[in-house]
Design a protein around this motif. Sequence first.
Motif, PDB file in Angstrom:
ATOM      1  N   VAL A   1       0.689  -1.223   0.037  1.00  0.00           N
ATOM      2  CA  VAL A   1       0.006  -0.062  -0.011  1.00  0.00           C
ATOM      3  C   VAL A   1       0.942   1.309   0.046  1.00  0.00           C
ATOM      4  O   VAL A   1       1.703   1.406   0.939  1.00  0.00           O
ATOM      5  N   THR A   2       0.318   2.145  -1.005  1.00  0.00           N
ATOM      6  CA  THR A   2       1.395   3.326  -1.173  1.00  0.00           C
ATOM      7  C   THR A   2       1.715   3.924   0.134  1.00  0.00           C
ATOM      8  O   THR A   2       0.530   4.539   0.762  1.00  0.00           O
ATOM      9  N   GLY A   3       3.037   4.352   0.531  1.00  0.00           N
ATOM     10  CA  GLY A   3       3.152   5.191   1.607  1.00  0.00           C
ATOM     11  C   GLY A   3       2.991   4.527   3.058  1.00  0.00           C
ATOM     12  O   GLY A   3       3.087   5.572   3.983  1.00  0.00           O
ATOM     13  N   THR A   4       2.807   3.486   3.058  1.00  0.00           N
ATOM     14  CA  THR A   4       2.572   2.688   4.551  1.00  0.00           C
ATOM     15  C   THR A   4       3.657   2.496   5.294  1.00  0.00           C
ATOM     16  O   THR A   4       4.707   2.284   4.879  1.00  0.00           O
ATOM     17  N   ASP A   5       3.748   3.254   6.362  1.00  0.00           N
ATOM     18  CA  ASP A   5       4.915   3.081   7.513  1.00  0.00           C
ATOM     19  C   ASP A   5       4.314   2.416   8.738  1.00  0.00           C
ATOM     20  O   ASP A   5       5.232   2.539   9.669  1.00  0.00           O
ATOM     21  N   ALA A   6       3.076   1.969   8.847  1.00  0.00           N
ATOM     22  CA  ALA A   6       2.592   1.415  10.168  1.00  0.00           C
ATOM     23  C   ALA A   6       1.523   0.510   9.946  1.00  0.00           C
ATOM     24  O   ALA A   6       0.832   0.560   8.828  1.00  0.00           O
ATOM     25  N   VAL A   7       1.163  -0.215  11.003  1.00  0.00           N
ATOM     26  CA  VAL A   7      -0.162  -1.059  10.860  1.00  0.00           C
ATOM     27  C   VAL A   7      -0.940  -1.183  11.931  1.00  0.00           C
ATOM     28  O   VAL A   7      -0.163  -1.303  12.976  1.00  0.00           O
ATOM     29  N   ALA A   8      -2.164  -1.665  11.885  1.00  0.00           N
ATOM     30  CA  ALA A   8      -2.919  -1.886  12.959  1.00  0.00           C
ATOM     31  C   ALA A   8      -3.639  -3.062  12.754  1.00  0.00           C
ATOM     32  O   ALA A   8      -3.821  -3.609  11.592  1.00  0.00           O
ATOM     33  N   VAL A   9      -3.590  -4.111  13.741  1.00  0.00           N
ATOM     34  CA  VAL A   9      -4.291  -5.261  13.397  1.00  0.00           C
ATOM     35  C   VAL A   9      -5.330  -5.588  14.352  1.00  0.00           C
ATOM     36  O   VAL A   9      -5.295  -5.235  15.509  1.00  0.00           O
ATOM     37  N   VAL A  10      -6.589  -6.139  13.783  1.00  0.00           N
ATOM     38  CA  VAL A  10      -7.713  -6.288  14.631  1.00  0.00           C
ATOM     39  C   VAL A  10      -8.155  -7.538  14.004  1.00  0.00           C
ATOM     40  O   VAL A  10      -8.146  -8.091  13.202  1.00  0.00           O
ATOM     41  N   VAL A  11      -8.097  -8.605  15.482  1.00  0.00           N
ATOM     42  CA  VAL A  11      -8.705 -10.006  15.069  1.00  0.00           C
ATOM     43  C   VAL A  11     -10.144 -10.112  15.717  1.00  0.00           C
ATOM     44  O   VAL A  11     -10.663  -9.680  16.694  1.00  0.00           O
ATOM     45  N   TYR A  12     -10.981 -10.607  14.714  1.00  0.00           N
ATOM     46  CA  TYR A  12     -12.332 -10.915  15.014  1.00  0.00           C
ATOM     47  C   TYR A  12     -12.491 -12.415  15.152  1.00  0.00           C
ATOM     48  O   TYR A  12     -12.493 -13.291  14.181  1.00  0.00           O
ATOM     49  N   SER A  13     -12.906 -12.887  16.359  1.00  0.00           N
ATOM     50  CA  SER A  13     -13.209 -14.480  16.499  1.00  0.00           C
ATOM     51  C   SER A  13     -14.144 -14.793  17.213  1.00  0.00           C
ATOM     52  O   SER A  13     -14.902 -13.882  18.037  1.00  0.00           O
ATOM     53  N   ASP A  14     -14.906 -15.828  16.900  1.00  0.00           N
ATOM     54  CA  ASP A  14     -16.011 -16.462  17.443  1.00  0.00           C
ATOM     55  C   ASP A  14     -15.760 -17.077  18.859  1.00  0.00           C
ATOM     56  O   ASP A  14     -16.517 -17.642  19.605  1.00  0.00           O
ATOM     57  N   ASP A  15     -14.482 -17.452  19.001  1.00  0.00           N
ATOM     58  CA  ASP A  15     -13.928 -17.925  20.123  1.00  0.00           C
ATOM     59  C   ASP A  15     -13.284 -16.898  21.271  1.00  0.00           C
ATOM     60  O   ASP A  15     -12.655 -16.027  20.786  1.00  0.00           O
ATOM     61  N   ASP A  16     -13.890 -17.295  22.426  1.00  0.00           N
ATOM     62  CA  ASP A  16     -13.522 -16.301  23.394  1.00  0.00           C
ATOM     63  C   ASP A  16     -12.255 -16.620  24.034  1.00  0.00           C
ATOM     64  O   ASP A  16     -11.552 -17.661  23.818  1.00  0.00           O
TER      65      ASP A  16
END
Length: 378
Positions: free
Chosen positions: A68-83
Amino acid sequence: MTTVLRASDSADFLGIVPALAGFTPRRSLVLLPFQGSRTHGAMRLDLPSGDTDLEAYADAAVGLIARVTGTDAVAVVVYSDDDPEQTVDGLVLPVAVAVDELLWRAEDAGLRIVDALSVTPGGWSSYLADEPRLGDLGELGSVPEVPGLGDVAGDQLAGTALPVADLARKERVARALNEIGELLDHDAIGPLTGRESPAALAGVAALADIPAFFESMLENPEEALPTATAALLWCLDRPVFRDVALAQWATGMDGGIRTLQAQLSFARDGRMVSDDLGAVFLGMGPAPDADRLRLALGVVRHAAAAAPRASRPGPLTAAAWLSWALGRSSHAGHYLDLVHEIDPDYGLAALLRTMIEATLLPEWTFRRTATAPEDSAT
């Protein structure tokens, strides 16, 4: 006009993610590429399974972000049906090992980690906390309203169900498709008798100028006459014309004319299609007009809904490619599953499946645009 969405903390940020993704992810790992304090969108991957090669999974995820053009950082989000699991050592969040591998590789690639969060039915938490604790889902910010975005309450497969076509329409389309096929093959079955259906003759006449016909189908996708739908199905059943339709809907009528000429030249004397035309199918070159792609997607979805089962692979595969071209790989995969149920050996569907499984996306989807919802994390 750019819409700026602001988040002051992780809970606010989680409320914004569905607006950035265009849906509410489920059983997903979502990557959000940042440039400075801003992100312009989201990428979704299926959660890794028990037999997933986590190193390859993390490499693929970081590779997507890095494009992705110009990307210098990232965030991650996990969506799970398991607690999360409660152990003697504390709370263990879903797919924590995979997330650790991904974050390590992202940092190794020079990317700053903005956040890494988990959302489960029982609450939300952070992978970055030394001792994760489960927060109440009621703490999450509400999904903001973004002009033109629509409802984002559904998951990544929302909107893939085919339109409803009643039995009468299906019967008319099937009859017209059979009549058009017989007319176009009349040299093999004998001369015209004069008793042919006027509607079928009109459908055949429309195909005298195939690029003009494909262009006309974009005008009122939901109101296409059964004969026009049948004529389109006849074309989509034949790779030479199906590819012309896709190229034209992606590049314009001139591109359709050039592709048709190239396809006919190849069939006649083996002359190869020019590189720029072939590149479109692989997602390279100038970005298509997204509005045209969405109109075309509506055309083939309605055609698939009305088609006899044996004639569905063509429009469904076209729907898969158009979805992929729009950056909707999850939708593309769904349409390919429908094709596989009918014809497991359908050629273009197999190629698209290989591309999607390799996390290959069109290069134009990695270019930042000024019209996407934008988050400003502070």
